[in-house]
Design a protein around this motif. Sequence first.
Motif, mmCIF file in Angstrom:
data_model
loop_
_atom_site.group_PDB
_atom_site.id
_atom_site.type_symbol
_atom_site.label_atom_id
_atom_site.label_comp_id
_atom_site.label_asym_id
_atom_site.label_seq_id
_atom_site.Cartn_x
_atom_site.Cartn_y
_atom_site.Cartn_z
ATOM 1 N N ASP A 1 0.863 -1.071 0.044
ATOM 2 C CA ASP A 1 0.133 -0.001 0.065
ATOM 3 C C ASP A 1 0.862 1.309 -0.033
ATOM 4 O OD1 ASP A 1 -2.174 -1.643 -0.072
ATOM 5 O OD2 ASP A 1 -2.697 -1.340 2.123
ATOM 6 N N PHE A 2 1.865 1.206 0.629
ATOM 7 C CA PHE A 2 2.809 2.382 0.558
ATOM 8 C C PHE A 2 3.571 2.822 -0.589
ATOM 9 C CE2 PHE A 2 3.838 1.384 5.417
ATOM 10 C CZ PHE A 2 2.756 1.904 5.511
ATOM 11 N N ASP A 3 3.400 1.754 -1.692
ATOM 12 C CA ASP A 3 4.068 2.204 -3.071
ATOM 13 C C ASP A 3 3.325 3.173 -3.982
ATOM 14 O OD1 ASP A 3 5.805 0.379 -2.590
ATOM 15 O OD2 ASP A 3 4.760 -1.245 -3.765
ATOM 16 N N LYS A 4 1.909 3.572 -3.246
ATOM 17 C CA LYS A 4 1.242 4.472 -3.933
ATOM 18 C C LYS A 4 1.356 5.970 -3.313
ATOM 19 C CE LYS A 4 -2.819 3.349 -0.957
ATOM 20 N NZ LYS A 4 -4.001 2.786 -0.917
ATOM 21 N N PHE A 5 2.087 5.800 -2.645
ATOM 22 C CA PHE A 5 2.472 7.302 -1.771
ATOM 23 C C PHE A 5 3.938 7.760 -2.228
ATOM 24 C CE2 PHE A 5 -0.333 5.268 1.386
ATOM 25 C CZ PHE A 5 -1.325 6.167 1.193
ATOM 26 N N LYS A 6 4.104 9.070 -2.174
ATOM 27 C CA LYS A 6 5.358 9.463 -2.589
ATOM 28 C C LYS A 6 5.848 10.911 -1.935
ATOM 29 C CE LYS A 6 6.043 11.872 -6.706
ATOM 30 N NZ LYS A 6 6.451 11.679 -8.326
ATOM 31 N N ILE A 7 6.816 11.321 -1.684
ATOM 32 C CA ILE A 7 7.187 12.517 -1.095
ATOM 33 C C ILE A 7 7.774 13.602 -2.194
ATOM 34 C CG2 ILE A 7 8.649 13.666 0.410
ATOM 35 C CD1 ILE A 7 8.527 11.457 2.434
ATOM 36 N N PHE B 1 5.971 7.334 6.260
ATOM 37 C CA PHE B 1 6.829 8.497 6.616
ATOM 38 C C PHE B 1 7.983 8.007 7.474
ATOM 39 C CE2 PHE B 1 2.875 10.648 5.874
ATOM 40 C CZ PHE B 1 3.183 11.643 5.137
ATOM 41 N N LEU B 2 8.113 7.002 8.428
ATOM 42 C CA LEU B 2 9.161 6.410 9.039
ATOM 43 C C LEU B 2 10.193 5.902 8.161
ATOM 44 C CD1 LEU B 2 7.546 5.101 12.160
ATOM 45 C CD2 LEU B 2 9.219 6.984 12.132
ATOM 46 N N GLU C 1 0.461 12.214 -2.719
ATOM 47 C CA GLU C 1 1.793 13.016 -2.564
ATOM 48 C C GLU C 1 1.759 13.846 -1.407
ATOM 49 O OE1 GLU C 1 3.344 13.547 -7.119
ATOM 50 O OE2 GLU C 1 2.643 15.270 -6.138
ATOM 51 N N PHE C 2 2.949 13.661 -0.654
ATOM 52 C CA PHE C 2 3.061 14.725 0.308
ATOM 53 C C PHE C 2 4.407 15.432 0.517
ATOM 54 C CE2 PHE C 2 0.876 10.789 1.641
ATOM 55 C CZ PHE C 2 -0.235 11.249 2.214
ATOM 56 N N GLU C 3 4.284 16.621 1.311
ATOM 57 C CA GLU C 3 5.353 17.591 1.159
ATOM 58 C C GLU C 3 6.487 16.505 2.119
ATOM 59 O OE1 GLU C 3 6.111 20.533 0.220
ATOM 60 O OE2 GLU C 3 4.193 20.843 -0.632
ATOM 61 N N ASN C 4 7.809 17.075 2.195
ATOM 62 C CA ASN C 4 8.636 16.552 2.956
ATOM 63 C C ASN C 4 8.629 17.163 4.462
ATOM 64 O OD1 ASN C 4 10.512 15.072 4.433
ATOM 65 N ND2 ASN C 4 12.518 15.526 2.939
#
Length: 173
Positions: A58-64, A156-157, A138-141
């Motif tokens: 599931d984390f593959d769909k997220f990015k920073i 995030f970790l 998509e997230f900011e850092n």
Amino acid sequence: SFLIKTIFYDPKSIRVFLSSKYAYVDFGFIYKPKEYWIKYHSNMRMVFKDHQEIGDKDFDKFKIKNEDPRDKILYLSQTLVEDTRCNLIDQLNFSENLKYFSSNFKLGLEIKPHPRSDLNLLRKQFKNHYFLDDESKEFENYKIIITHNSSLAMFFLENNVPVIFYKLTNEKL
């Protein structure tokens, strides 16, 4: 899932599960962080003789989006009040402290609602703060992430973003 079918459809495994004995598994796939999940399974009386650590798909769909941390905090909200796991007063006190913390350290505060969050309640608590869409990928850092027990914190970790788990309930993290 295999584990549920085994427990409920195999009488021998039910006896092992309900007894104080440990179940030893020759090989298993363990999600990251490995230490957490090995301990979790051990508490459930299941020990893996050998294992391979795998990432959560599931984390593959997220990015920073960017490399440099922004001067912002991201609050990953949870449905603690909505699920009656926390009273509203405790949640309001937490939100006031979070706003004070972000202001005191001159950090922006953004809110990512849980998909089941009561948006009216959150918007009252965090007036004048930016809300991410609950479907954001998509997230900011961020400088720091604050949550109670969001599984998204693991993303995030894994990307070296510090996370604070702020406990508002008696539930184990």
